[in-house]
Design a protein around this motif. Sequence first.
Motif, PDB file in Angstrom:
ATOM      1  N   GLU A 162      -3.167  -9.708  -4.241  1.00  0.00           N
ATOM      2  CA  GLU A 162      -4.555  -9.242  -4.103  1.00  0.00           C
ATOM      3  C   GLU A 162      -4.619  -7.728  -3.962  1.00  0.00           C
ATOM      4  O   GLU A 162      -5.501  -7.075  -4.532  1.00  0.00           O
ATOM      5  CB  GLU A 162      -5.243  -9.907  -2.914  1.00  0.00           C
ATOM      6  CG  GLU A 162      -6.693  -9.457  -2.782  1.00  0.00           C
ATOM      7  CD  GLU A 162      -7.478 -10.204  -1.741  1.00  0.00           C
ATOM      8  OE1 GLU A 162      -8.714  -9.979  -1.665  1.00  0.00           O
ATOM      9  OE2 GLU A 162      -6.891 -10.999  -0.995  1.00  0.00           O
ATOM     10  N   ILE A 163      -3.699  -7.163  -3.190  1.00  0.00           N
ATOM     11  CA  ILE A 163      -3.660  -5.701  -3.038  1.00  0.00           C
ATOM     12  C   ILE A 163      -3.493  -5.050  -4.402  1.00  0.00           C
ATOM     13  O   ILE A 163      -4.202  -4.086  -4.747  1.00  0.00           O
ATOM     14  CB  ILE A 163      -2.509  -5.295  -2.090  1.00  0.00           C
ATOM     15  CG1 ILE A 163      -2.785  -5.787  -0.665  1.00  0.00           C
ATOM     16  CG2 ILE A 163      -2.311  -3.775  -2.107  1.00  0.00           C
ATOM     17  CD1 ILE A 163      -1.569  -5.737   0.232  1.00  0.00           C
ATOM     18  N   CYS A 164      -2.559  -5.567  -5.180  1.00  0.00           N
ATOM     19  CA  CYS A 164      -2.304  -5.015  -6.520  1.00  0.00           C
ATOM     20  C   CYS A 164      -3.548  -5.130  -7.404  1.00  0.00           C
ATOM     21  O   CYS A 164      -3.915  -4.182  -8.106  1.00  0.00           O
ATOM     22  CB  CYS A 164      -1.120  -5.746  -7.149  1.00  0.00           C
ATOM     23  SG  CYS A 164      -0.665  -5.147  -8.783  1.00  0.00           S
ATOM     24  N   SER A 165      -4.204  -6.285  -7.360  1.00  0.00           N
ATOM     25  CA  SER A 165      -5.407  -6.486  -8.178  1.00  0.00           C
ATOM     26  C   SER A 165      -6.507  -5.517  -7.780  1.00  0.00           C
ATOM     27  O   SER A 165      -7.157  -4.896  -8.635  1.00  0.00           O
ATOM     28  CB  SER A 165      -5.892  -7.934  -8.037  1.00  0.00           C
ATOM     29  OG  SER A 165      -4.933  -8.837  -8.540  1.00  0.00           O
ATOM     30  N   ARG A 166      -6.745  -5.392  -6.479  1.00  0.00           N
ATOM     31  CA  ARG A 166      -7.806  -4.500  -6.011  1.00  0.00           C
ATOM     32  C   ARG A 166      -7.506  -3.040  -6.354  1.00  0.00           C
ATOM     33  O   ARG A 166      -8.416  -2.266  -6.680  1.00  0.00           O
ATOM     34  CB  ARG A 166      -8.002  -4.663  -4.508  1.00  0.00           C
ATOM     35  CG  ARG A 166      -8.742  -5.941  -4.122  1.00  0.00           C
ATOM     36  CD  ARG A 166      -8.796  -6.109  -2.619  1.00  0.00           C
ATOM     37  NE  ARG A 166      -9.628  -7.234  -2.216  1.00  0.00           N
ATOM     38  CZ  ARG A 166     -10.908  -7.153  -1.878  1.00  0.00           C
ATOM     39  NH1 ARG A 166     -11.520  -5.973  -1.896  1.00  0.00           N
ATOM     40  NH2 ARG A 166     -11.595  -8.220  -1.520  1.00  0.00           N
ATOM     41  N   ALA A 167      -6.243  -2.655  -6.266  1.00  0.00           N
ATOM     42  CA  ALA A 167      -5.884  -1.268  -6.602  1.00  0.00           C
ATOM     43  C   ALA A 167      -6.168  -0.980  -8.072  1.00  0.00           C
ATOM     44  O   ALA A 167      -6.671   0.104  -8.425  1.00  0.00           O
ATOM     45  CB  ALA A 167      -4.419  -1.018  -6.267  1.00  0.00           C
ATOM     46  N   GLN A 168      -5.842  -1.941  -8.935  1.00  0.00           N
ATOM     47  CA  GLN A 168      -6.111  -1.753 -10.361  1.00  0.00           C
ATOM     48  C   GLN A 168      -7.614  -1.632 -10.625  1.00  0.00           C
ATOM     49  O   GLN A 168      -8.050  -0.779 -11.417  1.00  0.00           O
ATOM     50  CB  GLN A 168      -5.534  -2.927 -11.151  1.00  0.00           C
ATOM     51  CG  GLN A 168      -4.009  -2.992 -11.137  1.00  0.00           C
ATOM     52  CD  GLN A 168      -3.511  -4.234 -11.843  1.00  0.00           C
ATOM     53  OE1 GLN A 168      -3.492  -4.298 -13.078  1.00  0.00           O
ATOM     54  NE2 GLN A 168      -3.130  -5.234 -11.066  1.00  0.00           N
ATOM     55  N   VAL A 169      -8.383  -2.486  -9.974  1.00  0.00           N
ATOM     56  CA  VAL A 169      -9.840  -2.431 -10.151  1.00  0.00           C
ATOM     57  C   VAL A 169     -10.377  -1.088  -9.671  1.00  0.00           C
ATOM     58  O   VAL A 169     -11.201  -0.443 -10.349  1.00  0.00           O
ATOM     59  CB  VAL A 169     -10.522  -3.595  -9.410  1.00  0.00           C
ATOM     60  CG1 VAL A 169     -12.041  -3.422  -9.411  1.00  0.00           C
ATOM     61  CG2 VAL A 169     -10.134  -4.932 -10.038  1.00  0.00           C
ATOM     62  N   TRP A 170      -9.932  -0.640  -8.501  1.00  0.00           N
ATOM     63  CA  TRP A 170     -10.439   0.626  -7.952  1.00  0.00           C
ATOM     64  C   TRP A 170     -10.110   1.789  -8.892  1.00  0.00           C
ATOM     65  O   TRP A 170     -10.966   2.643  -9.157  1.00  0.00           O
ATOM     66  CB  TRP A 170      -9.835   0.884  -6.569  1.00  0.00           C
ATOM     67  CG  TRP A 170     -10.555   1.975  -5.823  1.00  0.00           C
ATOM     68  CD1 TRP A 170     -11.574   1.827  -4.925  1.00  0.00           C
ATOM     69  CD2 TRP A 170     -10.342   3.394  -5.939  1.00  0.00           C
ATOM     70  NE1 TRP A 170     -12.016   3.054  -4.474  1.00  0.00           N
ATOM     71  CE2 TRP A 170     -11.271   4.042  -5.082  1.00  0.00           C
ATOM     72  CE3 TRP A 170      -9.465   4.178  -6.682  1.00  0.00           C
ATOM     73  CZ2 TRP A 170     -11.333   5.421  -4.940  1.00  0.00           C
ATOM     74  CZ3 TRP A 170      -9.531   5.573  -6.551  1.00  0.00           C
ATOM     75  CH2 TRP A 170     -10.453   6.178  -5.684  1.00  0.00           C
ATOM     76  N   LEU A 171      -8.891   1.825  -9.381  1.00  0.00           N
ATOM     77  CA  LEU A 171      -8.493   2.936 -10.247  1.00  0.00           C
ATOM     78  C   LEU A 171      -9.302   2.957 -11.543  1.00  0.00           C
ATOM     79  O   LEU A 171      -9.639   4.028 -12.059  1.00  0.00           O
ATOM     80  CB  LEU A 171      -6.994   2.852 -10.559  1.00  0.00           C
ATOM     81  CG  LEU A 171      -6.070   3.218  -9.388  1.00  0.00           C
ATOM     82  CD1 LEU A 171      -4.638   2.805  -9.684  1.00  0.00           C
ATOM     83  CD2 LEU A 171      -6.134   4.713  -9.092  1.00  0.00           C
TER      84      LEU A 171
END
Length: 385
Positions: A162-171
């Motif tokens: 989830e952390i990885c997914s959210r980071a990609q979305v934010w970027l």
Amino acid sequence: MPSQNLLVIMSDEHNPKVTGYEGHPVAETPNLDRLAARGTRFDAAYTTSPVCIPARAGFACGKYIHQIGFWDNADAYDGTVKSWHHELRARGHRVVSIGKLHFRLPGEDHGFTEEQVPMHIIEGKGDLMGLVRDDLPRRGGAKKMAAMAGPGESPYTFYDKEICSRAQVWLREEGPKDDGKPWVLFVSFVAPHFPLTAPPEHFYRFWNRDLGIPKLYAREERPHHPYVEDYRNSFCYDDYFDSPEQVKRALAGYLGLVRYVDENIGKVLAALEEAGLMANTRIMYTSDHGDNLGSRGLWGKSTMYEEIARVPLIIAGPGIPEGKRVATPVSHVDAYPFILERGRPVRVREGHASGPRPREDRRGFSRIAPCSPNTTAWAPRRAPS
């Protein structure tokens, strides 16, 4: 040079020896290897504490633990000491965290403009057994944790996804927005922290390979320092690794988790590039501390051996030399001025790094704290005048 965005990526419990770029014979870290090749890596970077919560407090505040008082896993950072998050937010920057913080409580002002899916200590109390200094209590969960070493998923691997997914979305969605000032994004993963349960596709990369045995693992080779004995009997994972196969499962689990966090880092860096942000973003990778990984019969953290005290530290991006290695000892304390001075050119040569000087209140203290005669725990000492 204009100020740059900054992406800070932190893992948890990553022994820096377990990387491809350091020459580990088995470990696979292709994304970190590429980051090291296009940036500067520090071969003698050290944590401020070999325990999660104090280490993260020291990294946030740019101070040694004796200066801020967050000593152990029962005494978490609460925002009362100014952090680089506070300083940058006060200057008008977006300062966003995604993932593990290990601070005291949600709702406190830790300095971020936004905290996405933060992990804090349970009910603001943390590990109360961590308060004990003498005759350490035996950890009841060691048998369960040892049994979990192997292929599979854990709440931590799902959390990292989830952390990885959210980071990609934010970027992709927030990173390109022009707010007039550069942003700082702190992405904090849990892997390769215990339990040593690695996704199967990563565990089996290593299971059928010769992983050797940990350093000084044989009982007759292990040191008998009083603190080390006390720690080994408290964090007694090794008592339940009663065959070479079980030790190998633990090693393959750790190597699989390192490969997993590297994969997630690769996804985050790919999103940064695909969003068109790579050219004006600096990147820092580090870990809160290392892991004993079976050396001397120890697993986990909480000692000052090199496997624990040293951390991976890579910086890359605009104005940072490529393919450089720095042998000068540094610590997480030195990350604070680097983060604040994101646009300042960094000049690095062997044996010397030119950048922001440590603040005055740090002068006179040893960069690498010595051990007292009866403990391998951290102990500050004034340098001779």
